[in-house]
Design an enzyme around this catalytic site. Structure first.
Site, short mmCIF file in Angstrom:
data_model
loop_
_atom_site.label_atom_id
_atom_site.label_comp_id
_atom_site.label_asym_id
_atom_site.label_seq_id
_atom_site.Cartn_x
_atom_site.Cartn_y
_atom_site.Cartn_z
CG ASP A 1 -0.25 -0.47 2.51
OD1 ASP A 1 0.98 -0.28 2.63
OD2 ASP A 1 -0.93 -1.03 3.38
CG ASN B 1 -9.21 -1.77 11.80
OD1 ASN B 1 -8.23 -2.36 11.35
ND2 ASN B 1 -9.73 -0.69 11.23
CG HIS C 1 -5.91 -2.39 8.82
ND1 HIS C 1 -6.11 -1.39 9.75
CD2 HIS C 1 -4.58 -2.36 8.54
CE1 HIS C 1 -4.96 -0.80 10.02
NE2 HIS C 1 -4.02 -1.37 9.29
CD GLU D 1 -9.03 0.72 7.62
OE1 GLU D 1 -9.13 -0.13 8.51
OE2 GLU D 1 -8.41 1.79 7.76
#
Length: 243
Positions: free
Chosen positions: A67, A136, A138, A143
């Protein structure tokens, strides 16, 4: 899943580097999928040390990163290109022409995602994908969502991710709100996956990833379905897991 427990962050780096080094030695022209963030830094330091000892040769290796923040230039000290160059690339004999990272300066999301998908396809896919794990759940910047994202896409970062990353910026307002990220399908198509997880703050989500249902609300849970996954985690990260 093969779960390897490390005593601490430094041992995590050594054990994760063992897996990557074996891949490079077995296939000198391999394609490595790489990750950024605090989790893999000890792994990269260990790989550099082995290169300096003459035990690893990166000259035939190609890389594709997970990313990049949308809007940041390569020379921005918070860009993932800057991170990779300073934490790995400049310290080993890798050919920079063989390194690939999404272009955060491309404003046309559709154009950049199509380009990066083609880069990954043309390179022949990923032999080993390195991952961290977000609080979370990810992986990359995939996400929690209602469905698993497939290929490279532009994502709106969730408040929890912005909060986690604000320590790298002057304030939360300076954290980019979007990023280009490799999709779940691409990650799952990697021949091998290596996830590194460190710290007690990751223990709750680590338990969900290992034992919870496979759900896009916990993106990393999809790794339960991959045929060749190794997780290297320290004792703190595994403190809620019965291993």
């Amino acid at each position: 899943m093969n779960v390897i427990k490390a005593k601490d962050y430094e041992e995590l780096g050594r054990k994760a580097a063992n897996v990557i080094a074996a891949q490079i030695i077995m296939k000198p022209n391999c394609v490595l999928g790489l990750a950024t963030g605090s989790s893999p830094i000890s792994t990269y330091k260990e790989l550099i040390a082995r290169y300096e000892l003459g035990d690893l040769d990166f000259s035939g290796v190609s890389t594709v990163n997970l990313d990049e923040y949308k809007g940041l230039t390569k020379d921005n000290d918070q860009s993932y290109y800057y991170f990779m160059y300073n934490n790995l690339f400049k310290h080993v004999n890798i050919d920079l022409a063989r390194t690939n990272i999404p272009d955060g300066t491309e404003p046309d999301s559709e154009k950049e995602c199509a380009r990066y998908n083609k880069v990954i396809a043309d390179i022949g896919g990923i032999d080993l994908q390195l991952l961290g794990l977000g609080h979370n759940g990810h992986i990359g910047f995939n996400e929690p969502d209602e469905a698993f994202a497939t290929l490279t896409h532009c994502v709106d970062l969730q408040p929890s991710t912005i909060e986690a990353n604000k320590r790298f910026f002057a304030s939360a307002d300076d954290v980019p709100k979007q990023a280009y990220t490799m999709g779940i399908q691409t990650i799952m198509q990697a021949k091998k996956v290596l996830m590194v997880v460190s710290g007690a703050d990751k223990a709750p989500i680590m338990k969900e990833v290992l034992y919870g249902p496979v759900t896009p609300k916990v993106p990393a849970s999809i790794l339960q379905m991959h045929p060749d996954v190794t997780i290297v985690a320290d004792e703190a990260a595994l403190s809620l897991c019965d291993l």
